[in-house]
Design a protein around this motif. Structure first.
Motif, PDB file in Angstrom:
ATOM      1  N   ALA A   1       6.915  -5.586   0.816  1.00  0.00           N
ATOM      2  CA  ALA A   1       5.921  -5.945   2.134  1.00  0.00           C
ATOM      3  C   ALA A   1       5.825  -4.425   2.945  1.00  0.00           C
ATOM      4  N   GLY A   2       4.845  -4.230   3.650  1.00  0.00           N
ATOM      5  CA  GLY A   2       4.878  -3.028   4.465  1.00  0.00           C
ATOM      6  C   GLY A   2       4.081  -2.126   3.748  1.00  0.00           C
ATOM      7  N   ASP A   3       4.495  -0.833   3.852  1.00  0.00           N
ATOM      8  CA  ASP A   3       3.924   0.389   2.964  1.00  0.00           C
ATOM      9  C   ASP A   3       4.610   0.661   1.908  1.00  0.00           C
ATOM     10  N   LEU A   4       3.706   1.075   0.951  1.00  0.00           N
ATOM     11  CA  LEU A   4       4.226   1.812  -0.290  1.00  0.00           C
ATOM     12  C   LEU A   4       3.321   3.016  -0.328  1.00  0.00           C
ATOM     13  N   ASP A   5       3.946   4.143  -0.108  1.00  0.00           N
ATOM     14  CA  ASP A   5       3.240   5.543  -0.110  1.00  0.00           C
ATOM     15  C   ASP A   5       4.264   6.676  -0.678  1.00  0.00           C
ATOM     16  N   ALA A   6       3.845   8.005  -0.389  1.00  0.00           N
ATOM     17  CA  ALA A   6       4.651   8.945  -0.740  1.00  0.00           C
ATOM     18  C   ALA A   6       6.063   9.053   0.015  1.00  0.00           C
ATOM     19  N   SER A   7       6.266   8.469   0.955  1.00  0.00           N
ATOM     20  CA  SER A   7       7.765   8.576   1.729  1.00  0.00           C
ATOM     21  C   SER A   7       8.569   7.487   1.065  1.00  0.00           C
TER      22      SER A   7
ATOM     23  N   GLU B   1       0.883  -3.870   3.435  1.00  0.00           N
ATOM     24  CA  GLU B   1      -0.241  -3.345   4.242  1.00  0.00           C
ATOM     25  C   GLU B   1      -1.101  -2.243   3.996  1.00  0.00           C
ATOM     26  N   PHE B   2      -0.353  -1.183   3.228  1.00  0.00           N
ATOM     27  CA  PHE B   2      -0.723   0.113   2.953  1.00  0.00           C
ATOM     28  C   PHE B   2      -0.400   0.376   1.398  1.00  0.00           C
ATOM     29  N   PHE B   3      -1.187   0.948   0.591  1.00  0.00           N
ATOM     30  CA  PHE B   3      -0.905   1.238  -0.665  1.00  0.00           C
ATOM     31  C   PHE B   3      -1.506   2.425  -1.030  1.00  0.00           C
ATOM     32  N   SER B   4      -0.811   3.466  -1.093  1.00  0.00           N
ATOM     33  CA  SER B   4      -1.329   5.041  -1.459  1.00  0.00           C
ATOM     34  C   SER B   4      -1.314   5.061  -3.031  1.00  0.00           C
TER      35      SER B   4
END
Length: 99
Positions: A16-22, A49-52
């Motif tokens: 859950a939440g964000d999956l990104d470069a961080s 909620e965010f997928f980069s």
């Protein structure tokens, strides 16, 4: 990230939440460590909620590990994740189950 043992050979990992470069490296490592003893993986990204595009690299790595280890896996995705995969996936035959 949470892990649920579905049976002795199968796990469901929900994110859950964000999956990104961080955090894509931590995500991939988490999945790798929790699938070492399984034969089946359900990777549930419906809570994102965010997928980069960095998440795509992590998913490609997971796909490679699963193939090498003989782990059958399924990706559950929300519409946002599915859209990013459709735009960026160089293998259009690779489908995510969108729920």
């Amino acid at each position: 990230m949470t892990t649920e043992e579905l049976n002795p050979e199968a796990v469901r990992i929900a994110v859950a939440g964000d999956l990104d470069a961080s955090n894509h490296d931590q995500f991939a490592d988490y999945v790798w460590r929790r699938t070492a003893e399984c034969r089946r993986l359900v990777l549930d990204l419906r809570g994102l909620e965010f997928f980069s595009t960095a998440g795509i690299n992590a998913i490609a790595a997971i796909d490679g590990w699963c193939a090498e280890a003989g782990i059958e896996w399924t990706l559950l995705a929300n519409p946002m994740v599915t859209r990013v995969l459709q735009i960026c996936d160089e293998h259009p035959g690779t489908a995510a189950a969108s729920v």
